[in-house]
Design a protein around this motif. Structure first.
Motif, short mmCIF file in Angstrom:
data_model
loop_
_atom_site.label_atom_id
_atom_site.label_comp_id
_atom_site.label_asym_id
_atom_site.label_seq_id
_atom_site.Cartn_x
_atom_site.Cartn_y
_atom_site.Cartn_z
N ILE A 2 0.84 -1.20 0.00
CA ILE A 2 0.00 0.00 0.00
C ILE A 2 0.88 1.25 0.00
CG2 ILE A 2 -1.72 1.28 1.32
CD1 ILE A 2 -2.51 -1.43 2.58
N THR A 16 5.20 5.50 1.82
CA THR A 16 4.80 4.24 2.44
C THR A 16 5.03 4.35 3.93
OG1 THR A 16 5.09 1.84 2.38
CG2 THR A 16 7.07 3.18 2.16
N LEU A 17 4.41 3.49 4.70
CA LEU A 17 4.60 3.51 6.14
C LEU A 17 5.76 2.60 6.52
CD1 LEU A 17 1.11 3.50 7.93
CD2 LEU A 17 2.64 5.41 7.46
N HIS A 21 5.08 3.33 12.12
CA HIS A 21 4.02 4.06 11.43
C HIS A 21 4.46 5.46 10.99
CE1 HIS A 21 1.18 0.87 12.32
NE2 HIS A 21 1.58 0.90 13.59
N THR A 447 -0.70 8.68 2.26
CA THR A 447 -0.15 7.40 2.72
C THR A 447 -0.89 6.90 3.96
OG1 THR A 447 2.02 8.05 1.83
CG2 THR A 447 1.97 6.23 3.41
N LYS A 448 -1.11 7.80 4.91
CA LYS A 448 -1.82 7.41 6.14
C LYS A 448 -3.26 7.00 5.84
CE LYS A 448 1.06 10.41 9.00
NZ LYS A 448 1.15 11.68 9.77
N HIS A 451 -3.39 3.47 4.18
CA HIS A 451 -3.25 2.37 5.13
C HIS A 451 -4.49 2.23 6.01
CE1 HIS A 451 0.87 0.72 4.76
NE2 HIS A 451 1.07 1.86 4.09
N GLN A 452 -5.16 3.34 6.23
CA GLN A 452 -6.37 3.29 7.06
C GLN A 452 -7.51 2.57 6.35
OE1 GLN A 452 -6.95 6.74 9.43
NE2 GLN A 452 -9.16 6.55 9.47
N TYR A 454 -7.24 0.54 3.53
CA TYR A 454 -6.92 -0.75 2.91
C TYR A 454 -6.47 -1.81 3.91
CZ TYR A 454 -6.97 1.51 -1.72
OH TYR A 454 -7.33 2.18 -2.86
N SER A 455 -5.94 -1.38 5.04
CA SER A 455 -5.37 -2.36 6.00
C SER A 455 -6.49 -3.11 6.75
CB SER A 455 -4.46 -1.65 7.00
OG SER A 455 -3.37 -1.07 6.32
#
Length: 455
Positions: A2, A16-17, A21, A447-448, A451-452, A454-455
């Motif tokens: 992601i 990316t993370l 984080h 990016t944040k 990830h929120q 899709y994760s």
């Protein structure tokens, strides 16, 4: 994997993370995280050829080859004429594209800030298809470079978008631009693609550092657009995957840093080329000629300026103007395709004059030893109208939200300008202002958010 993807008007970046984080930007050029949003092809058909080769073996290949069959037929002859080897694409992006254009301005196809054109009204289907190809070629290369750095395959992304790609076209323009970017991202191999307003992305990055709730007006001055988002944010809101109720208002228009550069070039350099002079009859020179020369973010004006008919018109006018030596400079810009180089000097002037009192602009690409000394006053006069429009956007966002912000969060390449801060302060009153990472805030927020969701 992601990532957040800022496909910006001025620069592109991918985040990316990392461990803990923390957002980590990916190196896209040697030692650089920000890749200039530019493309240069020795022939425009080579853009199509590049995309076709990259799509080989994919599910999209057959449909693309059929749709571009007529253009691809001529590619072998073009490659022979250009003496390109089997491993040479004849296409560059980023800094390499700028360098190639400076060396060979008359010989190839150069585009800066292609995203600025995606929402243009009146585009014909073949023009939309070509912008899809330009975006595809750039995103394919950027994604490949990121994957080489990360040693992983990127599958999911959130791409930043302005509130309005082009205000004149409304939602139809926005949808046209989103469709172009979605098509390009899918061709590049992204499995999942979502979009987020760029000022909201910058706000999300800011929110991660808040210890108390705030009402924040995010003002994002990008290369091609200016956008404002009024957002409720802080510990009470952070972490929600649905934030619609927290976003109180959005405003935006196609007016950004590129327009400030164009204004600097028009007002300060075009008088050297005959602007404000007269014809022998005493009538003033037509302003439109000079806007055409400078408006590098307007496809139609640039097409008119570089047309053969306009070249003939300028040559004929040399006999009728009071200062033919000045008009000859405009003809040089037209014949040698120097608009981008002239506006680049406007950009360098703007950057320098944000901190210095004067700047010596180099215009020797037009004529040997041609320079123009510009001052902070020249900058202020050139961009006053643009700053007024940005302030009106900010005020409209506050009016729509029906409440006052606790803080104004500034981000984007032109957000550091003292002139902008002074204009906002005069227009909106004494509201605290904070500067984010002028280039990295949007990428970090994208990016944040990626990830929120899709994760």
């Amino acid at each position: 994997m992601i990532v957040g993807f800022d496909y910006g008007s001025s620069n592109c970046a991918i985040g990316t993370l990392a461990h803990g984080h923390q957002v980590q930007l990916v190196e896209l050029e040697a030692g650089r995280y920000y890749l200039p949003s530019t493309l240069y092809a020795q022939h425009n058909a080579l853009v199509v050829d590049f995309v076709a080769n990259k799509l080989k073996g994919s599910d999209l290949a057959e449909a693309y080859l059929n749709a571009r069959a007529s253009l691809l037929k001529g590619v072998p002859a073009i490659r022979r004429d250009l003496d390109l080897g089997s491993g040479e694409t004849g296409l560059q992006i980023g800094t390499a594209a700028i360098e190639e254009y400076i060396d060979f301005p008359e010989e190839g196809y150069f585009v800066k800030s292609p995203k600025s054109f995606f929402g243009a009204i009146g585009l014909k289907p073949q023009q939309i298809a070509f912008f899809e190809d330009i975006a595809s070629a750039m995103i394919m290369q950027i994604k490949q470079r990121a994957e080489q750095q990360l040693q992983r395959t990127i599958t999911h992304t959130v791409i930043g978008r302005p509130v309005n790609f082009q205000a004149v076209g409304g939602e139809q323009s926005n949808q046209q631009a989103i469709n172009i970017l979605t098509t390009a991202a899918k061709r590049a191999g992204f499995k999942e693609v979502e979009f987020l307003y760029e000022p909201l992305a910058a706000g999300i990055d800011y929110e991660s550092r808040l210890h108390e709730d705030q009402k924040v007006l995010v003002v994002d001055i990008g290369g091609g657009t200016s956008d404002c988002s009024f957002v409720q944010m802080g510990p009470s809101f952070r972490g929600r995957s649905v934030r619609d109720q927290d976003f109180l208002s959005h405003t935006g228009k196609r007016l950004g840093g590129n327009d400030l550069d164009i204004a600097m070039a028009y007002h300060n350099f075009m008088p050297l080329c005959g602007l404000d002079s007269t014809l022998k009859s005493g009538l003033p020179m037509p302003n439109q000629l000079y806007w055409q020369a400078c408006k590098i973010n307007d496809l139609h004006l640039q097409s008119e300026f570089y047309s053969q008919a306009n070249g003939r018109n300028l040559k004929a006018m040399l006999r009728d103007v009071s200062e033919p030596n000045k008009l000859a400079r405009l003809l040089k810009i037209q014949q040698s395709k120097l608009s981008h180089q002239v506006v680049r000097q406007g950009e360098l002037s703007k950057i320098s004059l944000s901190s210095d009192a004067e700047y010596m602009a180099k215009l020797d690409c037009i004529e040997p030893q041609l320079f123009k000394d510009v001052t902070h006053t020249d900058l202020k006069e050139a961009v006053t109208d643009s700053l007024k429009q940005i302030c009106e956007l900010a005020q409209d966002a506050i009016t729509s939200a029906q409440t006052q912000p606790d803080v104004i969060y500034l981000t984007g390449g032109s957000a550091q300008s003292p002139l902008l801060k002074a204009a906002l302060n005069q227009s909106l009153g004494d509201i605290p202002m904070l500067n984010g990472d002028n280039f990295g805030s949007v990428t970090a927020g994208l990016t944040k958010w990626a990830h929120q969701i899709y994760s």
